[in-house]
Design a protein around this motif. Structure first.
Motif, PDB file in Angstrom:
ATOM      1  N   GLU A  82      -0.306  -5.030 -14.541  1.00 11.42           N
ATOM      2  CA  GLU A  82      -1.496  -4.550 -14.315  1.00 11.42           C
ATOM      3  C   GLU A  82      -2.596  -5.660 -13.675  1.00 11.42           C
ATOM      4  N   VAL A  83      -2.368  -6.578 -14.418  1.00 10.43           N
ATOM      5  CA  VAL A  83      -3.404  -7.610 -14.410  1.00 10.43           C
ATOM      6  C   VAL A  83      -3.054  -9.107 -13.717  1.00 10.43           C
ATOM      7  N   GLY A  84      -1.580  -9.088 -13.552  1.00 16.22           N
ATOM      8  CA  GLY A  84      -1.019 -10.484 -13.358  1.00 16.22           C
ATOM      9  C   GLY A  84      -1.368 -10.789 -11.850  1.00 16.22           C
ATOM     10  N   LYS A  85      -1.402 -10.106 -11.000  1.00 20.43           N
ATOM     11  CA  LYS A  85      -1.799 -10.618  -9.758  1.00 20.43           C
ATOM     12  C   LYS A  85      -3.301 -10.796  -9.497  1.00 20.43           C
ATOM     13  N   VAL A  86      -4.261  -9.940 -10.228  1.00 17.47           N
ATOM     14  CA  VAL A  86      -5.609 -10.232  -9.975  1.00 17.47           C
ATOM     15  C   VAL A  86      -5.857 -11.687 -10.882  1.00 17.47           C
ATOM     16  N   ALA A  87      -5.151 -11.881 -11.989  1.00 22.62           N
ATOM     17  CA  ALA A  87      -5.272 -13.034 -12.571  1.00 22.62           C
ATOM     18  C   ALA A  87      -5.124 -14.535 -11.899  1.00 22.62           C
ATOM     19  N   LEU A  88      -4.104 -14.428 -11.365  1.00 24.84           N
ATOM     20  CA  LEU A  88      -3.368 -15.440 -10.521  1.00 24.84           C
ATOM     21  C   LEU A  88      -4.407 -15.813  -9.351  1.00 24.84           C
ATOM     22  N   VAL A  89      -4.894 -14.489  -8.680  1.00 21.79           N
ATOM     23  CA  VAL A  89      -5.979 -14.814  -7.477  1.00 21.79           C
ATOM     24  C   VAL A  89      -7.225 -15.356  -8.085  1.00 21.79           C
ATOM     25  N   ALA A  90      -7.583 -14.483  -9.110  1.00 21.39           N
ATOM     26  CA  ALA A  90      -9.056 -14.890  -9.476  1.00 21.39           C
ATOM     27  C   ALA A  90      -9.069 -16.386 -10.153  1.00 21.39           C
ATOM     28  N   GLY A  91      -7.672 -16.569 -11.246  1.00 24.02           N
ATOM     29  CA  GLY A  91      -7.756 -17.850 -11.622  1.00 24.02           C
ATOM     30  C   GLY A  91      -7.746 -19.120 -10.619  1.00 24.02           C
ATOM     31  N   SER A  92      -6.760 -18.990  -9.554  1.00 21.78           N
ATOM     32  CA  SER A  92      -6.706 -20.164  -8.655  1.00 21.78           C
ATOM     33  C   SER A  92      -7.948 -20.186  -8.032  1.00 21.78           C
ATOM     34  N   ALA A  93      -8.645 -19.052  -7.419  1.00 22.94           N
ATOM     35  CA  ALA A  93      -9.751 -19.156  -6.754  1.00 22.94           C
ATOM     36  C   ALA A  93     -10.973 -19.763  -7.526  1.00 22.94           C
TER      37      ALA A  93
END
Lengths: 554, 525
Positions: A82-93
């Motif tokens: 559910e949140v893996g992708k958003v965490a990866l994108v949000a975290g990196s950015a």
């Protein structure tokens, strides 16, 4: 044998933390701030600053490890999807933008050279311990904003590991040049991926059977789980990765098991103890200067973290099409610097890349941002309404931003049970009552420590030890129509009756020891089950049928 | 952190083995720790000491927490007799044995004292998993443990201060008395305070730990070992309802720290030589022979327990205490105790604690009953035929007897509680004091010629034993668990399920007192 100094230090920290916590509860101050203040006050007063031992350091380290283990325990594969992708994108950015923004801000404030980038990185990281502590103590770990925040923190952790690897190599003079540096980073990345693969494979193929076997003894399951946590942490140690990542991965691997909730509750008291010591120690080690320029710099950097970083995170999460509210809470939660910022500053300071004044500057920024973000999170709903009312959130876009028009997925499953019956102890009596009450249309939740006793019941079940308040709270016992205990453990029955009395929930308790009913009667138990006497009545019925006793008249 | 990870790894092995073999975990933790350190894993002694420090504080705190005097108030006299006589007699026998084995001075003293007390943690755990054990003998045993633990902390203070002279000993004991006074006061008044205070679990946990450290600190300030303070802090919080609340709060912490403590303790034990091994075996033999004999005799004589329950008490207390290990560590620290004596103390603890579940079981108590010289016999009650025999009268037996007497039946009862037996005799009901599953007692009660036998027994093997011994006699046994009822039916008896009867009564009450839940509101439109 008895290291009196160690026990003294620990005792002073615990007593100090308790005193400040008690005050904080009265004044509505967040727990973390209370612990930091306790450290600040007792540090110079007791001379602890110069005396903290290796043992107290170990306790603080264990606090962080267990906290991440607990976070991992809450993340099932479904939640990660559910949140893996958003965490990866949000975290990196977030890391990229915050580092650049922070470095630019520091340059504008007059910092130059490597200090600009070190401070930029230090300001970019948020505190895992603070965030997770806030989430856990407010029972918000399963919320969407909580999971986004934890996801971002994990990305930050990975960056920290890589950064510490690079700084370590630079600090050692980087004899081998750029190639050695790249090699170190690749080894760290490779190690992390290999470890993740191994642990997740273990979660699928290795752990389920032994854990199912151990689950019949809660203590065995608890120690086996801690053993698994420490084993993975040691593996990360061997691979030169951070212990926190190891603990988190270990937690994730156990989160897939049906006992993860019970484990979470059992780990919690350990965390409460270790984390209190962690924050008090952090407070003890905070050092300040008296000059106005120092405090001005500290306030400006704090402002960047509280406003700048908040804006960056908020913008990214809204751009990922989450609602303004979720973005607001996620950003608020991450608006502080991290304990890693201090570590980073320490490593950079030893490597000659940051001067001592800048390192202590970060202490003050830490205290200010951790205190304010904790206090803000305690009032997050009120703050959100205020920001919304004033129109300050319009900058980030429309109020419902998800492309498909749907709300954010499952905000908490906190649909409160009400008017239900809680049955503690699934022995023959408990199971029979669960069946009959369910047949009568009652909503029933059965609690036991043995997973086998919870099988094949027609009602909701909860695996856990009812002597822990958290188990009863998860069963919403305070809103229950009735709590029934069928246990054969007198002290436990007494405590359940006491807890019910405290929240005005009617209770029915098994009075199996006819010589020791005083405590139960004092607690106003509304129905005392006495199976021994009921059994005699049934026996008399049998005797009547056999003609040994005369039939009842009428 | 590596050393801690290794200790937790070893502890997990010990817990798994304990779960598999149904053995107490403490000796296995010590063994795994011993195996770890003597198997080539290097341990930093400072790190081990750190684990021992925290573990010791929690160990003694937990022991104190279990010893709520309310539990055994009715047996206070017997508790004092059994507790002090066991300490004195076993201690003296231990001193004699230590001299025979060639130990002198403080080494002999430490060894003898270590044999004289029983383990609170092992015994309490055993009582918790044995159904029906928290009755007379369980309560007496808990009291005995408190008496022994108090004697041990007195000894720790005395031995610690002895090198400084008599005045220092007196000062130490004065300080201890003061601290005991505070603990007793808190034990008494804290429940009232706690009922007026509303805090969350985190705050309560920290308050609990603060009390632990405050007592330890106060003990240090009074010049006595801080660990005595930890024990008294546990005792201060043992009363209802605080004891139960605190156990729930610190449960995980104590599990963790005790696991680490006992594993670290094992890691400190050196490999015993053959001579040490044989010495330890002699000490084990003394504990296993003298303790049960003595406790059985005194519990029956002063506690008024039935022979079988007295034997069960003796067998339950036949192990050495965690306090013996604490005292041993204390001796090592003060350099008074030779390391080989500490290894013997640890070995004896491991063996006797491991044997506890095998010894403290009802089956062995029943077998030993045949050898009991003081078995009470009554002259055979005349005219014992066609009577109703009640086995295991208990506090609820009066409800059984009343309708039977009213129906004109001749009732004979068997019970192991002397108080109940006396009450029955006062009511002119023939009664035999003894074990209801004992063949000789059944013979005295004329069981084979009874019209019917009505029994209530906490142990399934006892119930099955009665059915086996009385072929042809109708036997009705009241039990709680469905599985037990099925076993009784298979053996040829009739079972009455107390739990189902209680469920009927509960549902009747529920129907009259609890209104049905509101039916869901139908969707509008």
């Amino acid at each position: 044998m008895v290291n009196q100094a160690f026990l003294e230090h620990l005792g002073v920290m615990v007593i100090g933390a308790t005193a400040f916590l008690w005050l904080a509860r009265r004044l509505g101050i967040p727990t973390i701030v209370a612990y930091l203040l306790a450290g600040l006050v007792i540090g110079p007063w007791t001379g602890l600053l110069d005396q903290t031992t290796e043992a107290t350091d170990l306790i603080t380290e264990m606090g962080i490890v267990l906290l991440l283990f607990l976070v991992g325990l809450e993340l099932t594969f479904e939640k990660i999807r559910e949140v893996g992708k958003v965490a990866l994108v949000a975290g990196s950015a977030q890391v990229a933008l915050s580092v650049v923004g922070g470095a630019g801000f520091c340059w504008l404030m007059g910092f130059r050279g490597s200090a600009v980038w070190i401070l930029g990185f230090a300001l970019a990281f948020s505190s895992t311990v603070v965030v997770v502590k806030m989430l856990v103590s407010r029972a918000e770990s399963h919320t969407l904003f909580g999971q986004i925040a934890v996801g971002v923190l994990l990305v930050q952790d990975i960056v920290v590991v890589l950064l510490l690897t690079v700084l370590g190599a630079l600090g050692q003079g980087s004899n081998g040049g750029a190639m050695d540096l790249v090699q170190s980073v690749l080894i760290a990345m490779g190690g992390m991926i290999a470890l993740l693969a191994m642990v997740l494979a273990a979660a699928r193929f290795l752990l389920p059977k032994p854990m199912a076997w151990g689950s019949r003894s809660p203590e065995t399951l608890f120690i086996m789980s801690l053993c698994w946590c420490f084993a993975v942490v040691m593996a990360t140690h061997v691979l030169h990765l951070s212990h926190e990542i190891g603990a988190f991965i270990a937690g994730v691997s156990l989160a897939q098991l049906p006992y993860s909730h019970d484990l979470q509750r059992r780990v919690q008291p350990l965390i409460n103890f270790f984390v209190a010591v962690f924050f008090v120690t952090l407070g003890v080690h905070m050092q300040f200067h008296g000059e106005i320029a120092f405090w001005t710099q500290a306030l400006l950097l704090s402002l960047f973290v509280l406003a700048g970083k908040f804006t960056i995170i908020m913008t990214i999460v809204v751009r990922l099409r989450f609602s303004i509210k979720t973005a607001f809470f996620s950003a608020l939660m991450l608006s502080q610097i991290s304990e890693f910022s201090f570590i980073l500053a320490g490593v950079a300071s030893r490597g000659g890349m940051l001067d001592a004044d800048s390192a202590s500057l970060l202490s003050v920024v830490g205290l200010i941002t951790i205190s304010i973000s904790s206090a803000a999170m305690a009032q997050k709903e009120r703050l959100f309404r205020l920001f919304e009312k004033r129109g300050w959130l319009g900058f980030f876009g429309p109020a419902t931003a998800r492309e498909d028009g749907a709300e954010d997925p499952a905000e908490p499953d906190t649909q409160a049970r009400q008017g239900h019956t809680v049955i503690v102890g699934m022995n023959t009596l408990g199971r029979e009552l669960a069946r009959r009450l369910t047949d009568r249309g009652q909503c029933v939740i059965g609690i036991d420590t043995d997973p086998r006793k919870l099988e094949n019941l027609p009602c909701d079940t909860l695996l856990g030890d009812a002597s822990m308040l958290s188990v009863l709270e998860e069963a919403h016992f305070e809103d229950a129509r009735l709590l029934v205990s069928t246990l054969h453990i007198a002290p436990m029955n007494d405590v359940l009756a006491y807890r019910c009395k405290m929240v005005n929930t009617p209770c029915s308790i098994h009075g199996f020891d006819l010589k020791a009913l005083n405590n139960l009667l004092d607690m106003d138990v509304c129905y005392l089950m006495v199976p021994k006497v009921d059994g005699i009545k049934r026996q008399n019925t049998v005797l009547r049928k056999m003609g040994i006793l005369p039939a009842k008249k009428g | 952190m590596t050393w801690l990870a290794l200790l937790v790894l070893a502890a997990a092995g010990a817990f798994a083995l304990s779960h598999w073999l149904n053995l107490p975990v403490i000796p296995l933790l010590i063994l795994f720790g011993f195996g770890l350190s003597n198997g080539g894993v290097p341990f930093d002694q400072d790190a081990l000491d750190t684990a021992l420090d925290l573990g010791l504080a929690f160990l003694l705190f937990t022991a104190g927490l279990e010893l709520n005097p309310q539990r055994f108030a009715r047996y206070a006299g017997a508790v004092l007799w059994v507790g002090s006589l066991q300490f004195l007699v076993v201690g003296l026998a231990g001193l004699g044995l230590a001299s025979l084995l060639g130990y002198r001075g403080l080494g002999a003293l430490f060894l003898s004292v270590s044999l004289a007390t029983s383990s609170t943690l092992v015994v309490v755990r055993r009582l918790q998993v044995t159904p029906g054990s928290m009755t007379s003998y369980g309560r007496l045993v808990i009291g005995v443990l408190l008496v022994q633990d108090v004697i041990m902390i007195l000894l720790m203070v005395t031995l610690g201060k002895l090198p400084e002279g008599t005045l220092a000993v007196a000062q130490g004991l004065g300080g201890l008395t003061l601290l005991i006074g505070v603990a007793v006061g808190l034990q008494r008044w804290a429940p009232g305070i706690i009922r007026r205070t509303k805090l969350d679990e985190e705050a309560w946990l920290l308050i609990t730990l603060s009390i632990l450290f405050a007592f330890a600190g106060a003990a240090a300030a009074l010049g006595i070992p801080p660990l005595t303070g930890a024990f008294l802090a546990g005792f201060a919080l043992s009363s209802f309802p605080i004891g139960g609340l605190v156990r729930g709060l610190v449960g995980s912490l104590t599990t963790f720290f005790l696991a680490v403590f006992f594993t670290a303790l094992g890691a400190k034990v050196a490999i015993p030589t053959w001579a040490m091994f044989t010495d330890a075996l002699a000490c084990v033999a003394l504990v296993l022979i003298v303790t049960p004999l003595l406790v059985t005799a005194v519990a029956e004589w002063k506690g008024g327990l039935s022979s079988r329950k007295a034997i069960a008490s003796g067998l339950l207390l036949a192990q050495t205490s965690e306090f013996a290990l604490v005292l041993g560590l204390f001796g090592l620290q003060e350099a008074n105790l030779p390391p080989e004596v500490f290894s013997i103390i640890a070995l004896v603890a491991v063996v006797t604690m491991t044997l506890t579940p095998f010894l403290a079981n009802d089956d062995l108590a029943r077998r030993l009953l045949h050898w009991h010289p003081l078995r009470r016999r009554l002259p055979t009650v005349s005219d014992l035929s066609d009577h109703v025999l009640i086995l295991g009268f208990g506090p609820s037996g009066h409800w059984v007897v009343k309708p039977l007497l009213a129906a004109g039946h001749h009732v004979v009862a068997v019970d192991h509680d002397p108080v109940i037996v006396n009450q029955l005799r006062e009511r002119q009901i023939p009664c035999i004091l003894g074990d209801a599953s004992d063949e000789k007692v059944l013979e005295l009660a004329g069981a084979k010629s009874a019209k019917i036998v009505l029994a209530s027994m906490s142990e399934l093997p006892d119930a099955l034993n009665v059915i086996r011994m009385l072929p042809g006699v109708p036997v009705i046994i009241r039990v709680f668990e469905e599985a037990d009822a099925q076993a009784i039916e298979r053996a040829g008896g009739s079972a009455v399920l107390n739990s189902l009867a209680a469920a009927d009564a509960f549902m009747e009450w529920h129907a009259s007192s609890c209104p049905p839940p509101p039916s869901p509101v139908p969707p509008s439109g």
